[in-house]
Each structure stands twice: as C-alpha cells, then as structure tokens.
Design a protein around this motif. Structure first.
Motif, short mmCIF file in Angstrom:
data_model
loop_
_atom_site.label_atom_id
_atom_site.label_comp_id
_atom_site.label_asym_id
_atom_site.label_seq_id
_atom_site.Cartn_x
_atom_site.Cartn_y
_atom_site.Cartn_z
N UNK A 84 35.57 49.80 45.75
CA UNK A 84 34.86 49.10 46.72
C UNK A 84 35.00 47.81 46.47
N UNK A 85 34.71 47.13 45.15
CA UNK A 85 34.59 45.79 44.83
C UNK A 85 35.84 45.00 44.75
N UNK A 86 36.97 45.90 44.02
CA UNK A 86 38.51 45.00 43.89
C UNK A 86 39.42 45.53 45.04
N UNK A 87 39.02 46.72 45.57
CA UNK A 87 39.99 47.11 46.49
C UNK A 87 40.54 46.14 47.37
N UNK A 88 41.59 45.75 47.68
CA UNK A 88 42.46 44.83 48.47
C UNK A 88 42.03 43.60 48.11
N UNK A 89 41.42 43.17 47.25
CA UNK A 89 40.70 41.89 46.80
C UNK A 89 42.04 41.18 46.22
N UNK A 90 42.55 40.00 46.86
CA UNK A 90 43.59 39.18 46.30
C UNK A 90 43.28 39.01 44.86
N UNK A 91 44.19 39.21 44.13
CA UNK A 91 43.84 38.92 42.31
C UNK A 91 45.27 38.59 41.83
N UNK A 92 44.91 37.60 40.90
CA UNK A 92 46.02 37.06 39.99
C UNK A 92 45.70 37.21 38.61
N UNK A 93 46.51 37.12 37.67
CA UNK A 93 46.18 36.92 36.13
C UNK A 93 46.98 35.70 35.43
N UNK A 94 46.40 35.23 34.47
CA UNK A 94 47.08 34.24 33.90
C UNK A 94 46.38 34.36 32.46
N UNK A 95 46.88 33.81 31.33
CA UNK A 95 46.27 33.81 29.99
C UNK A 95 46.86 32.76 29.12
N UNK A 96 46.02 32.44 27.94
CA UNK A 96 46.37 31.53 26.87
C UNK A 96 46.28 32.18 25.57
N UNK A 97 46.99 31.79 24.96
CA UNK A 97 47.00 32.35 23.41
C UNK A 97 47.29 31.33 22.45
N UNK A 99 44.07 47.28 37.15
CA UNK A 99 43.99 46.48 38.61
C UNK A 99 44.66 47.57 39.71
N UNK A 100 45.67 48.41 39.20
CA UNK A 100 46.08 49.48 40.01
C UNK A 100 45.20 50.38 40.42
N UNK A 101 44.56 50.72 39.30
CA UNK A 101 43.51 51.77 39.42
C UNK A 101 42.44 51.46 40.47
N UNK A 102 41.99 50.28 40.49
CA UNK A 102 41.02 49.58 41.54
C UNK A 102 41.49 49.45 43.04
N UNK A 103 42.86 49.31 43.00
CA UNK A 103 43.32 49.19 44.48
C UNK A 103 43.52 47.74 44.52
N UNK A 104 43.47 46.72 43.58
CA UNK A 104 43.43 45.21 43.78
C UNK A 104 44.67 44.82 44.58
N UNK A 105 44.69 43.88 45.27
CA UNK A 105 45.87 43.30 46.15
C UNK A 105 46.53 42.23 45.22
N UNK A 106 47.33 42.52 44.02
CA UNK A 106 47.69 41.83 42.84
C UNK A 106 49.08 40.82 43.54
N UNK A 107 48.76 39.77 43.15
CA UNK A 107 49.91 38.67 43.39
C UNK A 107 50.95 38.61 42.64
N UNK A 108 52.21 39.06 43.27
CA UNK A 108 53.32 39.12 42.24
C UNK A 108 54.14 38.06 42.45
N UNK A 109 53.76 36.82 42.91
CA UNK A 109 54.36 35.89 43.12
C UNK A 109 54.53 34.77 41.68
N UNK A 110 53.90 35.17 40.91
CA UNK A 110 53.86 33.95 39.95
C UNK A 110 53.12 34.61 38.39
N UNK A 111 53.68 34.05 37.30
CA UNK A 111 52.95 34.51 36.25
C UNK A 111 52.66 33.14 35.23
#
Length: 187
Positions: A103-116, A133-145
């Motif tokens: 309900x919360x994440x389903x279809x929510x546009x989402x992106x990931x980044x990180x620093x180490x 994110x796949x389990x939640x049904x997030x709308x994951x942005x695949x356009x960049x990393x």
C-alpha cells in the motif's frame, strides 16, 4: 506543479556519507522539486510483540511522509556486500501490518543511490534492495544509477560534497529521477 521527493538515508551515523549525499542532493534538485531528508533514527528493532502494542511513532511519521510524497529516493551504504540492517529493519517496520508495504510503496516512483568509502560503490547493496522494492511493487526508476566510491575523498570533514565530477553525476541523476516522478504524477 512542485514535485515532492522524500530522501531516506539508510545510515544512522552522524557523519554518514549517505546522509551527506542526500544533503547535497537537496541543493541540486531541479527548481520545481523539493527534497525532504529523513533518517531511520528512533525506529526500534522490529519485534512482533512491540507491533502488537502499536506501530511506533517514528515509523508512523516516516510512513506518512512517504505516503504524502510523489517519489522516494533511498541512499544506502553497503555493509558486508548487502543492505545495512538498519535500513532493512526500517523497511520491515514500514511494511507492517501485513500488506502495508504494498500500500505504501506500490507504484511509488523510487530511486536508489549510495556512497561508501570502498572502491566498488554500493553495487551489491543496491542490487539487494531491488528484491525488497520488487516485493513492495515500487515503481523503480531504471534510468540511472549513482554509486559513489571512495566517499572519504568526495566529501570534506564537514560532510560537504567537494568532488565536481560526483556533483555533476548527482545533478544529472536527480534531473532524470525528477523527470520520471513528474511523468508518473502526470505533471
């Protein structure tokens, strides 16, 4: 139309490179975008007995912020080639009670980044996050990393982004994600 993005740091450390990366992002988003930084501070370890007494206030506040946002940007460290426990724990809480994650994440546009501080960015942590994110049904942005390696040389002692190349990469990443969120919002 102004687009609102919640930026969630997957680290608790005061001098976290991921929190610093999100602070830098807040200053680099396009003019029609606001970015609001959140952390996982105050969220206890998940325990079904605690849940039976009610969802903790810190979880509810973060959930409502995410629900009200047009998009979600997560910046994750990488611990032992995976998602940090604190981030997974926060996501586990946000998915409670059962079904709330979708309900919360389903279809929510989402992106990931990180620093180490390491040399490989956060490749494996980001890959591991995709399963969640796949389990939640997030709308994951695949356009960049965006994977910031050797973060100790990218940020100064005060947590300010000092690497112009990374600043440009971050700005381009944000521009692409913002366009994705705007498209999904019908703006």
């Amino acid at each position: 139309m102004t687009i609102k993005i919640i930026a969630l740091s997957g680290a608790l450390r005061r001098a976290s490179y991921n929190t610093a990366l999100l602070r830098a992002a807040a200053g680099l988003v396009p003019a029609d975008v606001t970015l609001e930084l959140h952390t996982l501070h105050g969220i206890p370890l998940y325990d079904g007995d605690v849940e039976a007494q009610g969802i903790p206030e810190a979880v509810t506040a973060l959930r409502e912020a995410i629900r009200a946002a047009d998009g979600l940007l997560i910046s994750t460290p990488e611990y032992n080639n995976a998602i940090p426990g604190v981030l997974k724990n926060g996501l586990d809480w946000l998915s409670r009670p059962s079904g709330e994650g979708t309900k919360l994440f389903g279809a929510k546009p989402t992106a990931l980044m990180g620093a180490t501080p390491g040399g490989f960015g956060t490749v494996q942590a980001q890959d591991a996050m995709l399963s969640v994110l796949r389990t939640f049904g997030s709308d994951f942005w695949m356009g960049g990393r965006l994977m910031v390696s050797k973060a100790g040389s990218v940020f100064d002692a005060d947590g300010e982004l000092v690497d112009d190349k990374v600043r440009e990469q971050l700005q381009n990443f944000l521009k692409g994600f913002a366009a994705f969120v705007q498209q999904r919002a019908g703006a």
